[in-house]
Scaffold this motif. Structure first.
Motif, PDB file in Angstrom:
ATOM      1  N   SER A 118      15.499  20.032 -26.010  1.00 16.75           N
ATOM      2  CA  SER A 118      15.321  18.915 -26.934  1.00 16.75           C
ATOM      3  C   SER A 118      13.978  18.274 -26.644  1.00 16.75           C
ATOM      4  CB  SER A 118      16.448  17.892 -26.771  1.00 16.75           C
ATOM      5  OG  SER A 118      16.232  16.772 -27.614  1.00 16.75           O
ATOM      6  N   ASN A 119      13.147  18.184 -27.670  1.00 12.74           N
ATOM      7  CA  ASN A 119      11.797  17.634 -27.491  1.00 12.74           C
ATOM      8  C   ASN A 119      11.622  16.374 -28.325  1.00 12.74           C
ATOM      9  OD1 ASN A 119       8.971  17.531 -26.756  1.00 12.74           O
ATOM     10  ND2 ASN A 119       8.569  18.189 -28.863  1.00 12.74           N
ATOM     11  N   ALA A 120      11.364  15.265 -27.633  1.00 11.43           N
ATOM     12  CA  ALA A 120      11.030  14.011 -28.306  1.00 11.43           C
ATOM     13  C   ALA A 120       9.607  13.587 -27.974  1.00 11.43           C
ATOM     14  CB  ALA A 120      12.002  12.914 -27.896  1.00 11.43           C
ATOM     15  N   THR A 180      12.838  16.572 -32.213  1.00 18.40           N
ATOM     16  CA  THR A 180      13.323  15.335 -32.829  1.00 18.40           C
ATOM     17  C   THR A 180      12.235  14.684 -33.680  1.00 18.40           C
ATOM     18  OG1 THR A 180      12.661  13.838 -31.040  1.00 18.40           O
ATOM     19  CG2 THR A 180      14.767  15.009 -30.786  1.00 18.40           C
ATOM     20  N   ASN A 230      15.256  18.546 -21.423  1.00 16.54           N
ATOM     21  CA  ASN A 230      14.877  17.471 -22.326  1.00 16.54           C
ATOM     22  C   ASN A 230      13.456  17.015 -22.019  1.00 16.54           C
ATOM     23  OD1 ASN A 230      17.406  17.314 -23.633  1.00 16.54           O
ATOM     24  ND2 ASN A 230      18.219  16.054 -21.978  1.00 16.54           N
ATOM     25  N   ASN A 231      12.611  17.001 -23.054  1.00 12.75           N
ATOM     26  CA  ASN A 231      11.292  16.385 -22.936  1.00 12.75           C
ATOM     27  C   ASN A 231      11.366  15.074 -23.701  1.00 12.75           C
ATOM     28  OD1 ASN A 231       8.541  16.137 -22.238  1.00 12.75           O
ATOM     29  ND2 ASN A 231       7.930  16.953 -24.238  1.00 12.75           N
ATOM     30  N   LEU A 232      11.419  13.970 -22.957  1.00 12.63           N
ATOM     31  CA  LEU A 232      11.676  12.673 -23.564  1.00 12.63           C
ATOM     32  C   LEU A 232      10.454  12.129 -24.284  1.00 12.63           C
ATOM     33  CD1 LEU A 232      13.662  11.045 -20.619  1.00 12.63           C
ATOM     34  CD2 LEU A 232      14.552  12.327 -22.576  1.00 12.63           C
TER      35      LEU A 232
END
Length: 376
Positions: free
Chosen positions: A31-33, A59, A2-4
């Motif tokens: 998941s990339n935010a 995202t 995950n990249n927040l």
């Protein structure tokens, strides 16, 4: 992985692999935010390899930039992998991509969601979007732009019999060669828009199905070239030039509406209007204030409808040349001109023009009261 939101990943100088390789372990997820930048400073061999049942989600707050790809593709989806884009992906904005922008293989999928933006530029050798197998899925309900800042070699395509569906917006800019490849179908679904940008080029070598409720728009400086098949069940709008060198059909319920608001749509070649409605907006008497459909060769009107939309009030003596052609076959089957008190409208069919003429309602002669001498 995950990249927040707020997170930053930068990858450069990868000489032996993709910047991100999801194929080393089956079922990997990303998941990339935040922000992912690949090749922005120095070249990499490939961008993102999404394979072996892997899943990537970008995202609504996520941004992915991919540039300077020397050998592979910017994004490869293969072996039943999935890629969901709800954010922003920019490919080739800062440096070239040698192969494909987005390449799909082996029942993989790439979905550009309603909030997603996918921009593809500077694809030098291959195509912006390509399907290697008909079982792979590419769909768009967001915004896709190709060649809007730097040219791409080809637009959308795939193996024979494959297709892509659009219910969002796809913009063709400087696409040097075919925009829709041979033996391939681009389905523009209800609510979808396919358009050319300023000086944009859309060459249809395969099939473009502009379905009911969908819109195909040509920019005033754009060019659409039909070397394959355009089937129109929706609306064809805009100005600029459409070169009809092959097959353009118009079904019942479809429309052709020149201009963004009155303008001239030029068709090079012949055009059978079929069962379409020519929606003609008239806002004045001078050139550019009313719609013109200019067809260089034969215009077949036999089953079509003329629908006039008034944007001003004409007066007796006004004339509007709403269609020009090299030759004409038939007349409009139905003419709908909204009435205006005191005026009569006539459609005049000449050999190479169709003209709307405005006349005053004739004034009946005055009644003379005659006296019978016998009753004098």
């Amino acid at each position: 992985m995950n990249n927040l939101a707020g997170g930053q990943i930068e990858i450069n100088r990868v000489t032996n692999d993709a910047g991100i390789n999801m194929g080393s372990t089956s079922g990997s997820t990303l998941s990339n935010a935040g922000s992912i930048k690949i090749g922005n400073i120095a070249a990499v061999k490939g961008g993102i390899n999404n394979s072996l049942n892997a899943s990537i989600t970008n995202t609504t707050t996520g941004t992915i930039e991919i540039n300077n790809i020397t050998q592979y593709d910017a994004i490869l989806c293969s072996y039943t992998s999935t890629f969901q884009n709800n954010g922003v992906i920019q490919i080739g904005n800062l440096g070239p991509v040698s192969q494909y922008g987005v390449l799909l293989d082996n029942s993989s999928s790439f979905v550009n969601g309603s909030s997603g933006t996918l921009t593809i530029n500077n694809v030098t050798l291959s195509q912006a979007i390509y399907k290697l197998t008909s079982t792979s899925v590419f769909s768009n309900s967001g915004n896709i732009q190709m060649g809007t800042t730097t040219a791409v070699n080809k637009g959308i395509g795939g193996v024979s019999g494959s297709s892509v569906s659009n219910s969002g917006t796809i913009t063709f800019g400087n696409v040097t060669n075919e925009g829709v490849s041979a033996n391939f179908t681009l389905n523009n679904l209800s609510g979808g828009t396919i358009q050319t940008a300023a000086s944009g080029k859309l060459k249809i070598t395969g099939t473009l199905n502009n379905q009911s409720g969908a819109t195909l728009i040509n920019h005033a400086t754009g060019t659409i070239t039909i070397n394959g098949t355009l089937t129109n069940g929706g609306s064809v709008k805009g100005s600029g030039s459409i070169v009809n060198s092959a097959t353009w059909t118009n079904s019942a319920g479809s429309a052709i509406a020149p201009g963004a608001s009155p303008g001239t749509l030029t068709v090079t070649g012949s055009l059978n209007l079929g069962s379409t409605a020519y929606q003609c907006e008239i806002n004045g008497t001078t050139a550019g204030t009313f719609d013109v459909l200019a067809i260089s060769a034969s215009a077949t009107l036999t089953n079509a409808t003329l629908e006039v939309v008034w944007g001003f009030t004409p007066v007796a003596g006004n004339t509007f040349t709403i269609l020009t052609c090299g030759s004409r076959v038939g007349q409009f089957a139905t003419v709908n001109i909204p009435p205006i008190s005191g005026l009569i409208f006539s459609v005049v069919y000449n050999a190479t023009t169709v003209v709307i003429q405005v006349s005053a309602v004739p004034v009946p002669p005055a009644c003379t009261n005659l006296t019978n001498p016998a009753n004098g």
